[in-house]
Scaffold this motif. Structure first.
Motif, PDB file in Angstrom:
ATOM      1  N   GLY A 152       0.810  -1.203   0.000  1.00  0.00           N
ATOM      2  CA  GLY A 152       0.000   0.000   0.000  1.00  0.00           C
ATOM      3  C   GLY A 152       0.849   1.261   0.000  1.00  0.00           C
ATOM      4  N   MET A 153       0.272   2.339  -0.519  1.00  0.00           N
ATOM      5  CA  MET A 153       0.989   3.606  -0.612  1.00  0.00           C
ATOM      6  C   MET A 153       0.623   4.553   0.530  1.00  0.00           C
ATOM      7  N   VAL A 154       1.643   5.168   1.127  1.00  0.00           N
ATOM      8  CA  VAL A 154       1.452   6.336   1.976  1.00  0.00           C
ATOM      9  C   VAL A 154       1.867   7.533   1.136  1.00  0.00           C
TER      10      VAL A 154
ATOM     11  N   GLU B 148      -1.209   7.835  10.392  1.00  0.00           N
ATOM     12  CA  GLU B 148      -2.601   7.363  10.374  1.00  0.00           C
ATOM     13  C   GLU B 148      -2.863   6.486   9.158  1.00  0.00           C
ATOM     14  N   ASP B 149      -2.379   6.909   7.997  1.00  0.00           N
ATOM     15  CA  ASP B 149      -2.555   6.098   6.797  1.00  0.00           C
ATOM     16  C   ASP B 149      -1.843   4.759   6.941  1.00  0.00           C
ATOM     17  N   ALA B 150      -0.628   4.777   7.481  1.00  0.00           N
ATOM     18  CA  ALA B 150       0.121   3.538   7.661  1.00  0.00           C
ATOM     19  C   ALA B 150      -0.590   2.599   8.633  1.00  0.00           C
TER      20      ALA B 150
ATOM     21  N   LEU C 139      -7.240   2.278  -2.469  1.00  0.00           N
ATOM     22  CA  LEU C 139      -7.302   2.093  -1.017  1.00  0.00           C
ATOM     23  C   LEU C 139      -7.691   3.372  -0.282  1.00  0.00           C
ATOM     24  N   LYS C 140      -7.957   4.437  -1.044  1.00  0.00           N
ATOM     25  CA  LYS C 140      -8.300   5.710  -0.437  1.00  0.00           C
ATOM     26  C   LYS C 140      -9.816   5.891  -0.354  1.00  0.00           C
TER      27      LYS C 140
ATOM     28  N   VAL D 114      -6.397   6.939   3.700  1.00  0.00           N
ATOM     29  CA  VAL D 114      -6.603   5.511   3.464  1.00  0.00           C
ATOM     30  C   VAL D 114      -7.880   5.049   4.156  1.00  0.00           C
ATOM     31  N   SER D 115      -8.607   4.161   3.485  1.00  0.00           N
ATOM     32  CA  SER D 115      -9.796   3.536   4.050  1.00  0.00           C
ATOM     33  C   SER D 115      -9.449   2.111   4.465  1.00  0.00           C
TER      34      SER D 115
END
Length: 292
Positions: A25-27, A57-59, A262-263, A272-273
């Motif tokens: 996944g991308m941050v 938070e995204d990670a 994934l957003k 990110v969701s």
């Protein structure tokens, strides 16, 4: 024809992940200090701290959703420096990568846009990250930053000097670019591994979030296949969704790198969701199981 890199400075990419078909996944970082747009919308808090909070938070959502790896990228820094970002960008990325590697238990990669492989490798080595993504590792490409030239000869020697246990994932016919010279994607992939020393290759569509042509995945996978079945892994680098991940793996991909899907709302710049992560990971696991 050999299918794997002849360079032994890093462990096989497959050894980094705990699954045969990793979902990375991308941050996507907001604009960093010094970039246009830095701090916009963060009037009530320190801009630098807001970037750090968003990244962590995204990670956390990615890891909680079952992701197998994470790439940290200065996505918000457009317009990008072509090949040599300023020192303050390296400093910010190092601080953020260190915070990220301390916070998660999955492999972490670094991509410094647009094409600063030396900065990415240096950040990864300092922050104990596991791999880097290099957009133009060999050959050259016409981009909105001008002509970018691969510096594999410098990147591999720098990795050796730094004694960095960091794998190199290199794009082939990278998105937002047009290759100059040799255009056959299979040949380009082979050159990237055999002559450029990349540990894995990435195939993508024309732009961020754009679907990667299945024919390109198949061509790269079949070209890299060696007689002993050992090859540099092939990742799909754009446009992967819960609905298309099975097709990508069936076409020969060994893993996928996912950002936009994934957003929240499928918008690249949104947070990110976790639910979207869980859904895509489950689809990838199901597709991987069906291939066993």
């Amino acid at each position: 024809m050999t299918a794997s890199s002849p360079f032994d400075a890093s462990p096989p990419v497959s050894a980094l992940f705990e699954t045969d078909c990793p979902v990375i996944g991308m941050v996507h970082l907001p604009p960093l200090p010094g970039a246009p747009g830095f701090g916009e919308g963060d009037e009530n808090e320190d801009g630098r701290e807001a970037v750090r909070t968003r990244a962590l938070e995204d990670a956390a959502r990615l890891e909680a959703g079952g992701i197998d790896g994470i790439i940290l990228e200065n996505f918000g820094d457009a317009p990008f420096y072509p090949e040599d970002v300023p020192k303050h960008v390296v400093a910010e990325m190092t601080a953020l990568a260190t915070a990220l590697t301390d916070a998660v238990d999955v492999p972490v990669g670094v991509n410094v846009l647009r094409n600063d492989a030396a900065a990415a490798l240096s950040v990864a080595a300092a922050a104990a990250a596991d791999f880097v993504r290099v957009n133009v590792h060999v050959g050259s490409a016409a981009t909105d930053q001008g002509v970018l030239e691969g510096r594999a000869h410098e990147t591999l020697r720098l990795r050796e000097r730094l004694e960095a246990d960091v794998a190199i994932l290199a794009d082939v016919h990278v998105k937002h670019a047009t290759p100059i010279g040799e255009t056959e994607i299979g040949r380009a992939a082979l050159e990237t591994v055999e002559r450029g020393g990349a540990d894995g290759v990435i195939v993508s569509g024309p732009g961020t979030g754009a679907e990667t042509p299945i024919a390109n995945i198949e061509r790269v996978a079949e070209t890299l296949d060696g007689p002993d079945g050992d090859r540099a892994p092939v990742f799909v680098g754009s446009g992967v969704t819960s609905e298309t991940v099975a097709d990508c793996l069936e076409a020969g991909a060994d893993g996928v790198i996912v950002g936009t899907a994934l957003k929240r709302g499928g918008e690249t710049t949104n947070p990110v969701s976790r639910e979207r992560v869980e859904r895509l990971v489950a689809s990838a696991r199901a597709a991987g199981s069906s291939d066993d």
